[in-house]
Design an enzyme around this catalytic site. Structure first.
Site, PDB file in Angstrom:
ATOM      1  N   GLY A   9       0.808  -1.223   0.000  1.00 23.68           N
ATOM      2  CA  GLY A   9       0.000   0.000   0.000  1.00 23.68           C
ATOM      3  C   GLY A   9       0.839   1.270   0.000  1.00 23.68           C
ATOM      4  N   ASN A  10       0.272   2.320   0.615  1.00 19.98           N
ATOM      5  CA  ASN A  10       0.920   3.639   0.625  1.00 19.98           C
ATOM      6  C   ASN A  10       2.350   3.569   1.166  1.00 19.98           C
ATOM      7  OD1 ASN A  10      -1.608   5.190   0.010  1.00 19.98           O
ATOM      8  ND2 ASN A  10      -2.255   4.329   1.963  1.00 19.98           N
ATOM      9  N   PHE A  34      -1.344 -10.338  -0.403  1.00 21.15           N
ATOM     10  CA  PHE A  34      -2.724  -9.959  -0.716  1.00 21.15           C
ATOM     11  C   PHE A  34      -3.012 -10.443  -2.150  1.00 21.15           C
ATOM     12  CE2 PHE A  34      -6.104  -6.713  -1.538  1.00 21.15           C
ATOM     13  CZ  PHE A  34      -6.918  -7.073  -0.479  1.00 21.15           C
ATOM     14  N   GLU A  37      -2.152  -8.672  -5.651  1.00 14.50           N
ATOM     15  CA  GLU A  37      -1.519  -7.355  -5.484  1.00 14.50           C
ATOM     16  C   GLU A  37      -0.096  -7.314  -6.051  1.00 14.50           C
ATOM     17  OE1 GLU A  37      -1.941  -4.129  -2.091  1.00 14.50           O
ATOM     18  OE2 GLU A  37      -0.602  -5.716  -1.440  1.00 14.50           O
ATOM     19  N   THR A 139       4.467   4.159  15.277  1.00 16.08           N
ATOM     20  CA  THR A 139       3.551   4.551  14.213  1.00 16.08           C
ATOM     21  C   THR A 139       4.321   4.576  12.903  1.00 16.08           C
ATOM     22  OG1 THR A 139       2.023   6.245  13.441  1.00 16.08           O
ATOM     23  CG2 THR A 139       3.926   7.032  14.643  1.00 16.08           C
ATOM     24  N   CYS A 144       1.026   9.309   4.366  1.00 13.98           N
ATOM     25  CA  CYS A 144       1.347   9.196   2.940  1.00 13.98           C
ATOM     26  C   CYS A 144       0.168   8.635   2.157  1.00 13.98           C
ATOM     27  CB  CYS A 144       2.572   8.306   2.764  1.00 13.98           C
ATOM     28  SG  CYS A 144       2.477   6.729   3.627  1.00 13.98           S
ATOM     29  N   HIS A 210      -8.674   6.011  20.475  1.00  9.10           N
ATOM     30  CA  HIS A 210      -9.682   5.770  19.428  1.00  9.10           C
ATOM     31  C   HIS A 210     -10.927   5.034  19.931  1.00  9.10           C
ATOM     32  CE1 HIS A 210      -6.114   6.231  16.441  1.00  9.10           C
ATOM     33  NE2 HIS A 210      -6.636   7.391  16.750  1.00  9.10           N
ATOM     34  N   ARG A 327      -9.484   0.996  11.219  1.00 17.48           N
ATOM     35  CA  ARG A 327      -8.484   0.483  12.169  1.00 17.48           C
ATOM     36  C   ARG A 327      -8.710   0.941  13.618  1.00 17.48           C
ATOM     37  NH1 ARG A 327      -4.334   4.755  12.505  1.00 17.48           N
ATOM     38  NH2 ARG A 327      -4.655   6.103  10.706  1.00 17.48           N
TER      39      ARG A 327
HETATM   40  P1  NAD Z   1      -2.661   0.485   2.996  1.00 18.14           P
HETATM   41  O1  NAD Z   1      -4.068   0.361   3.401  1.00 18.14           O
HETATM   42  O2  NAD Z   1      -2.296   1.377   1.870  1.00 18.14           O
HETATM   43  O3  NAD Z   1      -2.029  -0.931   2.637  1.00 18.14           O
HETATM   44  C1  NAD Z   1      -2.306  -1.990   3.356  1.00 18.14           C
HETATM   45  C2  NAD Z   1      -1.669  -3.204   2.688  1.00 18.14           C
HETATM   46  O4  NAD Z   1      -1.933  -4.252   3.593  1.00 18.14           O
HETATM   47  C3  NAD Z   1      -2.319  -3.599   1.378  1.00 18.14           C
HETATM   48  O5  NAD Z   1      -1.710  -2.988   0.283  1.00 18.14           O
HETATM   49  C4  NAD Z   1      -2.112  -5.094   1.408  1.00 18.14           C
HETATM   50  O6  NAD Z   1      -0.814  -5.421   0.965  1.00 18.14           O
HETATM   51  C5  NAD Z   1      -2.169  -5.416   2.872  1.00 18.14           C
HETATM   52  N1  NAD Z   1      -3.493  -5.973   3.252  1.00 18.14           N
HETATM   53  C6  NAD Z   1      -4.603  -5.302   3.607  1.00 18.14           C
HETATM   54  N2  NAD Z   1      -5.600  -6.170   3.879  1.00 18.14           N
HETATM   55  C7  NAD Z   1      -5.089  -7.408   3.687  1.00 18.14           C
HETATM   56  C8  NAD Z   1      -5.607  -8.709   3.808  1.00 18.14           C
HETATM   57  N3  NAD Z   1      -6.876  -8.934   4.165  1.00 18.14           N
HETATM   58  N4  NAD Z   1      -4.779  -9.749   3.533  1.00 18.14           N
HETATM   59  C9  NAD Z   1      -3.494  -9.544   3.162  1.00 18.14           C
HETATM   60  N5  NAD Z   1      -2.949  -8.326   3.041  1.00 18.14           N
HETATM   61  C10 NAD Z   1      -3.731  -7.282   3.287  1.00 18.14           C
HETATM   62  O7  NAD Z   1      -1.867   0.848   4.317  1.00 18.14           O
HETATM   63  P2  NAD Z   1      -0.673   1.890   4.440  1.00 18.14           P
HETATM   64  O8  NAD Z   1      -1.227   3.261   4.283  1.00 18.14           O
HETATM   65  O9  NAD Z   1       0.459   1.452   3.613  1.00 18.14           O
HETATM   66  O10 NAD Z   1      -0.317   1.757   5.990  1.00 18.14           O
HETATM   67  C11 NAD Z   1       0.313   0.623   6.543  1.00 18.14           C
HETATM   68  C12 NAD Z   1      -0.064   0.575   8.017  1.00 18.14           C
HETATM   69  O11 NAD Z   1       0.257   1.832   8.610  1.00 18.14           O
HETATM   70  C13 NAD Z   1      -1.564   0.372   8.262  1.00 18.14           C
HETATM   71  O12 NAD Z   1      -1.746  -0.404   9.416  1.00 18.14           O
HETATM   72  C14 NAD Z   1      -2.083   1.786   8.513  1.00 18.14           C
HETATM   73  O13 NAD Z   1      -3.240   1.765   9.335  1.00 18.14           O
HETATM   74  C15 NAD Z   1      -0.902   2.415   9.221  1.00 18.14           C
HETATM   75  N6  NAD Z   1      -0.827   3.882   9.058  1.00 18.14           N
HETATM   76  C16 NAD Z   1      -0.880   4.453   7.819  1.00 18.14           C
HETATM   77  C17 NAD Z   1      -0.758   5.833   7.711  1.00 18.14           C
HETATM   78  C18 NAD Z   1      -0.740   6.510   6.352  1.00 18.14           C
HETATM   79  O14 NAD Z   1      -0.664   7.734   6.291  1.00 18.14           O
HETATM   80  N7  NAD Z   1      -0.790   5.797   5.249  1.00 18.14           N
HETATM   81  C19 NAD Z   1      -0.587   6.624   8.856  1.00 18.14           C
HETATM   82  C20 NAD Z   1      -0.533   5.995  10.109  1.00 18.14           C
HETATM   83  C21 NAD Z   1      -0.642   4.624  10.197  1.00 18.14           C
END
Ligand code: NAD
Length: 404
Positions: A9-10, A34, A37, A139, A144, A210, A327
């Site tokens: 993901g991000n 995933f 993906e 964290t 992003c 939360h 979450r």
């Molecule tokens: P995202 O949602 O973009 O990516 C999550 C990834 O997790 C997916 O691309 C996939 O590879 C995997 N995934 C999700 N569900 C799945 C499933 N059922 N089975 C297998 N794989 C699965 O998340 P992100 O933005 O890259 O963030 C990563 C972590 O950091 C998350 O826990 C998010 O809550 C946390 N977070 C993100 C941010 C942000 O700004 N992006 C900020 C704070 C915390």
């Protein structure tokens, strides 16, 4: 040095660009379990790599050499493995990685919410983890968002300073691991070592904030009736919620008191009341420091944030209902407050306020962790509570996880 990034993901977009652009790294691979993906991401990355546009003014390009869904293809020989995944997937990844991981690997998670070490020890084995560098960041270093899948990602905000917990293998040090990770993520945020995994698990601010704020707000609302607008998260909290946050945090501090009484050598100095955490984290951004309620309402950093909601079409137009798959519920309960509740139970500390919050949240997410004040619900095994890993007494829990 070979680095494997797990997820897609991000955060994996940012890490792919940052880590692949470092000269000291020989190989960067991405592993996504995933379904579909890995292939989608592999096909989307252009020759010049993923562009990370960041708020520090230096755009970075980087291209991982392999994007795979097969641990056997990418994990052998990995020196560093980084998870950037929702915590409910950690167990699945650890199980899949186990046959291919080399002893001595540096493995960790960003973020690594409550009980990441318990999950790693349970799935990889205590001896394997003891011979590895295990780490968890409190964290993600960045806020992003992907701009164009596989091509570009934007860092909206780089945090200034975040806590990291490292359990180094024999012959390695916290500073060595920290230095390596700092080089991989760049100058900021500054990674600040926290005392130990237990302190980090109990000081999981998201797990208090939360669920308690959500309960405090929705307890007075008919949640079957859609809202015209997403309600404000922090500024929507009432005085009852402010008091509830204080009471839940008091219960966590009672756990700390009991643990320190029993194990005087234990370092839990980074575990503080949420009131003090907020003052330390936001300082002068807070206008009225009278109590938690006034702080939530006058914290500049919290302005404009709303409850996680889903859009619904109604005869009167677009409206909003609470998103209980977010979450704040699906991670901050089973990998958060339920973990703390489990440790409190081992320590013999009653937690009526924490229980009240968990019971409401578990109903919303259709799970069962706490029944009649005890962690005996049918879904405890899908949480990261010590009880899921078979711990029923405090001494064994403390010793086997090397907290004492
Ligand atoms: P995202 O949602 O973009 O990516 C999550 C990834 O997790 C997916 O691309 C996939 O590879 C995997 N995934 C999700 N569900 C799945 C499933 N059922 N089975 C297998 N794989 C699965 O998340 P992100 O933005 O890259 O963030 C990563 C972590 O950091 C998350 O826990 C998010 O809550 C946390 N977070 C993100 C941010 C942000 O700004 N992006 C900020 C704070 C915390």
């Amino acid at each position: 040095m070979k680095v494997v990034l797990c997820g897609g993901g991000n955060a994996i977009h940012v890490l792919s660009a940052y880590v692949s652009s470092k000269d000291e790294i020989d190989e960067v691979c991405v592993l996504s379990l995933f379904p579909g993906e890995a292939e989608r991401l592999r096909n989307a990355i252009p020759e010049k790599g993923i562009q990370c546009i960041n708020d520090l003014g230096d755009d970075v390009f980087g291209k991982p050499s392999i994007v795979s869904d097969d641990p056997a293809e990418v994990i052998p020989g990995a020196d560093v493995v980084i998870f950037a995944l929702p915590s409910f997937t950690h167990e699945m990844y650890l199980k899949a990685l186990k046959p291919h991981l080399k002893r001595g690997v540096t493995l960790g998670s960003m973020p690594g919410e409550g009980g990441f070490d318990l999950c790693a020890i349970h799935n990889l084995g205590g001896d394997f983890v003891k011979a590895s560098n295990l780490f968890a960041l409190e964290t993600l270093p960045w806020a992003c968002r992907i701009k164009e899948y596989g091509t570009s990602v934007e860092v909206l905000g780089t945090k200034k300073e975040i806590d990291i917990v490292v359990s180094p293998k024999d012959g390695s040090t916290v500073n060595e691991v920290l230095g390596l990770l700092q080089r991989l993520i760049g100058k900021e945020p500054i990674l600040k070592p926290a005392c130990n995994f237990l302190a980090v698990t109990l000081m999981n601010i998201n797990s208090v904030w939360h669920p308690t704020i959500s309960y405090g707000f929705f307890r007075n609302h008919d949640i079957t009736k859609p809202f015209d607008e997403p309600p404000p998260f922090y500024e929507g909290a009432d005085e009852y919620t402010g008091e509830m946050l204080a009471k839940v945090s008091d219960e966590v501090l009672e756990v700390k008191r009991v643990l320190l009484e029993k194990y005087p050598g234990l370092d839990l100095s980074s575990l503080t009341h949420v009131r003090d955490w907020m003052l330390r984290s936001y300082g002068d951004d807070i206008g009225d420091k009278t109590n938690i309620y006034t702080m939530l309402h006058s914290n500049k950093g919290y302005r404009g944030l709303s409850h996680p909601m889903s859009e619904v079409d109604t005869p009167e137009g677009k409206k909003y209902v609470p998103n209980f798959r977010y979450r704040y519920y699906t991670e901050d309960i089973p990998m958060g407050l339920v973990v703390t509740k489990g440790i409190a139970e081992l320590a013999g500390v009653p937690t009526p306020n924490m229980d009240e919050v968990i019971v409401w949240c578990q109903e919303m997410i259709k799970k069962e962790y706490v029944v009649d004040g005890k962690l005996s619900g049918k879904d405890v095994d899908s949480s990261r509570a010590p009880q899921h890993y078979g711990f029923t007494d405090l001494d064994t829990f403390m010793k086997q996880n090397r907290y004492i």
